[in-house]
Design an enzyme around this catalytic site. Structure first.
Site, PDB file in Angstrom:
ATOM      1  NE  ARG A  27      -0.755  12.202  12.218  1.00  0.00           N
ATOM      2  CZ  ARG A  27      -0.138  13.244  10.894  1.00  0.00           C
ATOM      3  NH1 ARG A  27      -1.572  14.341  11.236  1.00  0.00           N
ATOM      4  NH2 ARG A  27       0.050  12.594  11.008  1.00  0.00           N
ATOM      5  CE  LYS A  34       1.593   6.118   6.987  1.00  0.00           C
ATOM      6  NZ  LYS A  34       1.038   7.761   7.206  1.00  0.00           N
ATOM      7  CD  GLN A  87      13.959   3.446   8.221  1.00  0.00           C
ATOM      8  OE1 GLN A  87      12.576   3.990   8.049  1.00  0.00           O
ATOM      9  NE2 GLN A  87      14.470   4.937   8.461  1.00  0.00           N
ATOM     10  N   GLY A  92      15.249   8.814   9.916  1.00  0.00           N
ATOM     11  CA  GLY A  92      14.415  10.099   8.520  1.00  0.00           C
ATOM     12  C   GLY A  92      14.040   9.359   7.467  1.00  0.00           C
ATOM     13  CG  ASP A 117       2.025   7.353   3.523  1.00  0.00           C
ATOM     14  OD1 ASP A 117       2.417   8.171   2.631  1.00  0.00           O
ATOM     15  OD2 ASP A 117       2.122   8.627   4.744  1.00  0.00           O
ATOM     16  NE  ARG A 328     -21.104 -14.115  -1.358  1.00  0.00           N
ATOM     17  CZ  ARG A 328     -21.200 -15.673  -1.125  1.00  0.00           C
ATOM     18  NH1 ARG A 328     -22.335 -15.828  -0.653  1.00  0.00           N
ATOM     19  NH2 ARG A 328     -20.268 -16.487  -0.271  1.00  0.00           N
ATOM     20  CE1 TYR A 361     -26.146 -17.896  -1.825  1.00  0.00           C
ATOM     21  CE2 TYR A 361     -26.770 -20.826  -1.581  1.00  0.00           C
ATOM     22  CZ  TYR A 361     -25.375 -19.526  -1.841  1.00  0.00           C
ATOM     23  OH  TYR A 361     -24.407 -20.514  -1.496  1.00  0.00           O
ATOM     24  CB  ALA A 375     -40.226 -16.108  -6.421  1.00  0.00           C
ATOM     25  CB  SER A 400     -42.511 -20.554  -7.317  1.00  0.00           C
ATOM     26  OG  SER A 400     -42.375 -19.177  -8.683  1.00  0.00           O
TER      27      SER A 400
END
Length: 458
Positions: A27, A34, A87, A92, A117, A328, A361, A375, A400
Site C-alpha cells: 500500500r 515499507k 521468513q 502469518g 512499521d 551542510r 558559499y 558578500a 565582497s
C-alpha cells in the site's frame, strides 16, 4: 511504579527482542520496503531497534523477507549485533516469529515482539510490557482504547483477565463491540515461548498462523496472561503514505515538546522540523520555519533565524545562523560566530566571532577567529575531479565578490580586495588583489547611444 523503576526492574532480566520486518508494504506504492521509509530522518526499522535497545533488550533478532539485502544492511547499520533471520514464506505473524527459532532456543528471561512499521513506541512502554513477566505472567499483550476499533483485533477480557485476542474477521458481533484493541506488540516469558508458538495453527478466516492465538493457548495450558494498556498514538502502525505522514506529525510534536521542556525557545513550534537525533542546548532560540536534518548539535544560547536548513552541523555557544542559511554536513560554527542570510557552508570550520553575513558559499575551508567574509564570496573548492581546501587565518578580511581558488592559504590579518580572483597564497598582514585594471573611455557612452539609435531607425 515509575517508568524509571520499570526500566530498572527490566534491566535485571535478559531479553530478546524479535523485530518483524518482512512485510513488503504494497500500500506504500514504493520501490523500497515499507520499514525503510523514514520518520524524523530515521528509518522506521531504525527507530524500533533503537527503542528496544533503550528498553533493555540484551539481544535482537530481525526477521526480514527473502532477497532483502537492503533491510539487512539497515539492520546492521542501526544495530550491528542484531541477528538476521529470513521468513521465506509469509504465513502469518506467529510463523514470522518462529523464523527466529534459533534465537528463541537460547531461552532468555523475556521475549518481546515488535513490529518495524510501528515506530512510535517508547522505551518505557516496552519495559511496561515486560514487567508482568517478572511477576509470573506467560504472555502480555499491548492494548489500547481505540477511537474506532474497526479492523483491529479485540482483547477479550473477563474482569482484569485476558482470555483471548480475536482478529476482526473472526470476531463475533459482541466481540466487535469491544473497544479495547490489540496493539500488536507482545511479551512472552522465554521459557515457554517456543512451546506456545509451536502450538499455533492456521484454522482461521485467512489461513494464517496468528501470533495472537498464543493468548488462548497459554490460558488453556494454565498460564497467566496480562494486558499493558498504552495510548493509542504509540501503537500507530504505518501501512500507507497517509499513515506515514501521521507518524511524522506525531513524532515531530513529541520532539518539539521535549525541546521546549529542556529550555529551548521555539517561536512557532508547529513550523519547526527536527531529526530524531537533533540535540539543542539551553536558551537556544529557533525562529519559524527551520528544518533540522540528521546530525545537528546546537549548544547553549545559539540562535537560528527563520527559514534555515541545518544538517550534520555543530553550533557553538552564542552562534547565530540565518535567516535563509544552509549549513551542510561538516559545518562547525564557532562561539559567537555569525552566519547570515543566503549563506551556504559545507565541511568548514568557522572560528570564534567570525562573520559571514550574506550571499556566500564556503566549502572545504578553515576560517579563523574574527574573520570577516564579504558578500558574494565563494571558495572555489572543486575542479571536477577533486576537492581542495581554503585556509584563512584569524583576523583576515575578505572583500565582497571575491573568488578564492583552492588550494589556497590567506594569512592572519591579510586583506583581499573586493572583486578579486585569488589563486596564490597571501602572507600574513598582506593585501591580495586579483582583478583587471579599470579603464575609462571618455565620451564612449554618448557615441554608443547615437550609433544604437541610428541602427534602430533603419
Amino acid at each position: 511504579m515509575t517508568s524509571t523503576d520499570t526500566l530498572m526492574t527490566s534491566s535485571a532480566r535478559s531479553c530478546l527482542a524479535i523485530v518483524l520486518a518482512a512485510g513488503e508494504g504494497t500500500r506504500m506504492k514504493s520501490g523500497k520496503p515499507k520499514v525503510l521509509h523514514q520518520v524524523a530522518n530515521c528509518s522506521m526499522l531504525g527507530h524500533v531497534l533503537a527503542t528496544v535497545t533503550a528498553a533493555g533488550a540484551t539481544g535482537a533478532a530481525v526477521v526480514i523477507g527473502p532477497e532483502r539485502d537492503d533491510v539487512a544492511k539497515e539492520t546492521q547499520k542501526s544495530l550491528p549485533h542484531a541477528r538476521i533471520f529470513v521468513q521465506q514464506d509469509r504465513l502469518g505473524t506467529a510463523h514470522a516469529v518462529l523464523s527466529a527459532r534459533e534465537a528463541l532456543e537460547g531461552k532468555p528471561d523475556d521475549v518481546i515482539i515488535a513490529f518495524a512499521d510501528t515506530p512510535l513506541v517508547l522505551p518505557e512502554t516496552f519495559a511496561k510490557l515486560r514487567a508482568p513477566l517478572a511477576e509470573g505472567a506467560a504472555v502480555v499483550a499491548m492494548g489500547f482504547e481505540a477511537k474506532d476499533p474497526t479492523g483491529y483485533g479485540r482483547l477479550v477480557m473477563a474482569g482484569d483477565q485476558l482470555l483471548a485476542i480475536r482478529e476482526h474477521k473472526d470476531a463475533t458481533e459482541a466481540e466487535r463491540a469491544i473497544t479495547l484493541c490489540n496493539g500488536g506488540l507482545m511479551a512472552i516469558r522465554g521459557d515457554v515461548a517456543l512451546d506456545l508458538l509451536s502450538r499455533v495453527d492456521n484454522a482461521n478466516a485467512k489461513g494464517e498462523y496468528y501470533l495472537t492465538d498464543i493468548v488462548a493457548i497459554a490460558r488453556k495450558l494454565g498460564h497467566r496472561t496480562a494486558v499493558a494498556v498504552v495510548p493509542e498514538e504509540e501503537v500507530h502502525g504505518v501501512n500507507d503514505r497517509a499513515q506515514l505522514a501521521a507518524a511524522e506529525r506525531m513524532i515531530q510534536e513529541r520532539l518539539r515538546q521535549a525541546a521546549m521542556a529542556s529550555g529551548v525557545t521555539l517561536v512557532a513550534p508547529e513550523t519547526v522540523f527536527f531529526s530524531h537525533d537533533t540535540r539543542l542546548g539551553r536558551d537556544v532560540v529557533v525562529e519559524p520555519h527551520v528544518v533540522f536534518g540528521p546530525g545537528v548539535v546546537v549548544e547553549d544560547g545559539a540562535v537560528i533565524h527563520s527559514f534555515s536548513h541545518l544538517e550534520g552541523t555543530r553550533l557553538s555557544p552564542g552562534a547565530g545562523v540565518g535567516p535563509f542559511a544552509r549549513l551542510r554536513p561538516g559545518a562547525l560554527i564557532g562561539p559567537k560566530a555569525k552566519v547570515g542570510n543566503f549563506v551556504e557552508i559545507k565541511n568548514t570550520e568557522l572560528g570564534a566571532g567570525a562573520k559571514v553575513s550574506h550571499l556566500t558559499y564556503l566549502g572545504d575551508a578553515s576560517i579563523g577567529a574574527e574573520v570577516n567574509i564579504g558578500a558574494g564570496t565563494i571558495t572555489c573548492n572543486y575542479d571536477g575531479f577533486g576537492k581542495y581546501r581554503t585556509e584563512i587565518g584569524e583576523g583576515a578580511f575578505i572583500g565582497s565578490n571575491s573568488s578564492l581558488v583552492a588550494p589556497i592559504t590567506i594569512g592572519k590579518g591579510a586583506f583581499v580586495g573586493s572583486g578579486s580572483v585569488i589563486t596564490e597564497n597571501i602572507p600574513d598582514d598582506a593585501l591580495g588583489l586579483g582583478r583587471g585594471r579599470q579603464t575609462i573611455k571618455e565620451g564612449w557612452a554618448t557615441e554608443f547611444r547615437a550609433k544604437a539609435q541610428a541602427a534602430k531607425r533603419k
